[in-house]
Scaffold this motif. Sequence first.
Motif, PDB file in Angstrom:
ATOM      1  N   UNK A   1     -29.228  -9.425  42.305  1.00 32.49           N
ATOM      2  CA  UNK A   1     -29.432  -8.178  41.576  1.00 32.49           C
ATOM      3  C   UNK A   1     -30.544  -7.386  42.259  1.00 32.49           C
ATOM      4  N   UNK A   2     -30.250  -6.135  42.535  1.00 29.29           N
ATOM      5  CA  UNK A   2     -31.217  -5.201  43.096  1.00 29.29           C
ATOM      6  C   UNK A   2     -31.684  -4.336  41.931  1.00 29.29           C
ATOM      7  N   UNK A   3     -32.995  -4.276  41.692  1.00 29.81           N
ATOM      8  CA  UNK A   3     -33.468  -3.564  40.508  1.00 29.81           C
ATOM      9  C   UNK A   3     -34.902  -3.079  40.653  1.00 29.81           C
ATOM     10  N   UNK A   4     -35.232  -2.053  39.850  1.00 28.21           N
ATOM     11  CA  UNK A   4     -36.624  -1.652  39.697  1.00 28.21           C
ATOM     12  C   UNK A   4     -37.221  -2.322  38.457  1.00 28.21           C
ATOM     13  N   UNK A   5     -36.402  -3.096  37.736  1.00 24.82           N
ATOM     14  CA  UNK A   5     -36.795  -3.853  36.543  1.00 24.82           C
ATOM     15  C   UNK A   5     -37.277  -2.963  35.402  1.00 24.82           C
ATOM     16  N   UNK A   6     -36.969  -1.688  35.452  1.00 24.34           N
ATOM     17  CA  UNK A   6     -37.373  -0.767  34.388  1.00 24.34           C
ATOM     18  C   UNK A   6     -36.216   0.110  33.922  1.00 24.34           C
TER      19      UNK A   6
ATOM     20  N   UNK B   1     -31.320 -12.398  31.726  1.00 26.44           N
ATOM     21  CA  UNK B   1     -32.607 -12.554  32.398  1.00 26.44           C
ATOM     22  C   UNK B   1     -33.630 -11.572  31.820  1.00 26.44           C
ATOM     23  N   UNK B   2     -34.821 -12.052  31.498  1.00 24.46           N
ATOM     24  CA  UNK B   2     -35.839 -11.194  30.872  1.00 24.46           C
ATOM     25  C   UNK B   2     -36.188  -9.937  31.655  1.00 24.46           C
TER      26      UNK B   2
ATOM     27  N   UNK C   1     -33.324  -3.932  28.754  1.00 25.72           N
ATOM     28  CA  UNK C   1     -33.761  -2.569  28.484  1.00 25.72           C
ATOM     29  C   UNK C   1     -33.479  -1.578  29.591  1.00 25.72           C
ATOM     30  N   UNK C   2     -32.588  -1.934  30.511  1.00 23.86           N
ATOM     31  CA  UNK C   2     -32.254  -1.033  31.620  1.00 23.86           C
ATOM     32  C   UNK C   2     -31.329   0.079  31.130  1.00 23.86           C
ATOM     33  N   UNK C   3     -31.506   1.252  31.645  1.00 18.33           N
ATOM     34  CA  UNK C   3     -30.633   2.373  31.285  1.00 18.33           C
ATOM     35  C   UNK C   3     -29.263   2.218  31.936  1.00 18.33           C
ATOM     36  N   UNK C   4     -29.234   1.734  33.162  1.00 14.84           N
ATOM     37  CA  UNK C   4     -27.956   1.593  33.873  1.00 14.84           C
ATOM     38  C   UNK C   4     -27.964   0.297  34.666  1.00 14.84           C
TER      39      UNK C   4
END
Length: 146
Positions: free
Chosen positions: A61-66, A96-97, A101-104
Amino acid sequence: MHTLRVTTHADELDTALIHRFLSEQSTWARGIPLATLQRAMEHSLCFGGFLGASQVAFARVISDYATFANLVDVFVLPEHRGHGHSKVLMQHVVAHPRLQGLRRFTLATGDAHGLYAGFGFTAPLKPQSLMERYFPSIYADGPAAC
């Protein structure tokens, strides 16, 4: 049947196995150089699925975690398919914690729509708003081809 154990601990992942599958058997990353995969894994949240000491599944998973995440490189080794391992892996990914709460949360799939639909993924609400730069043969042609 053994239960799949899923971990995000990078030191447990079998990078050689992951590279072998992605570079030789996947339809989306065939020919990916090991160094490219290693760099991608270092900058991603990686999930390894294990039966005993053997890794049999993977997701990244590629994410900004926000606000945003993109699920990529999901696989279960062919000899271990049909036992529900992909569902167990996906349960861990969506729970996964750091991915709450991710928008997309996006992904691309050619043939596993049913699996992902079971975890709330749908076709884009506004596909006309999505754009991409896509170089499907970059690993064969090299980065200069972009």
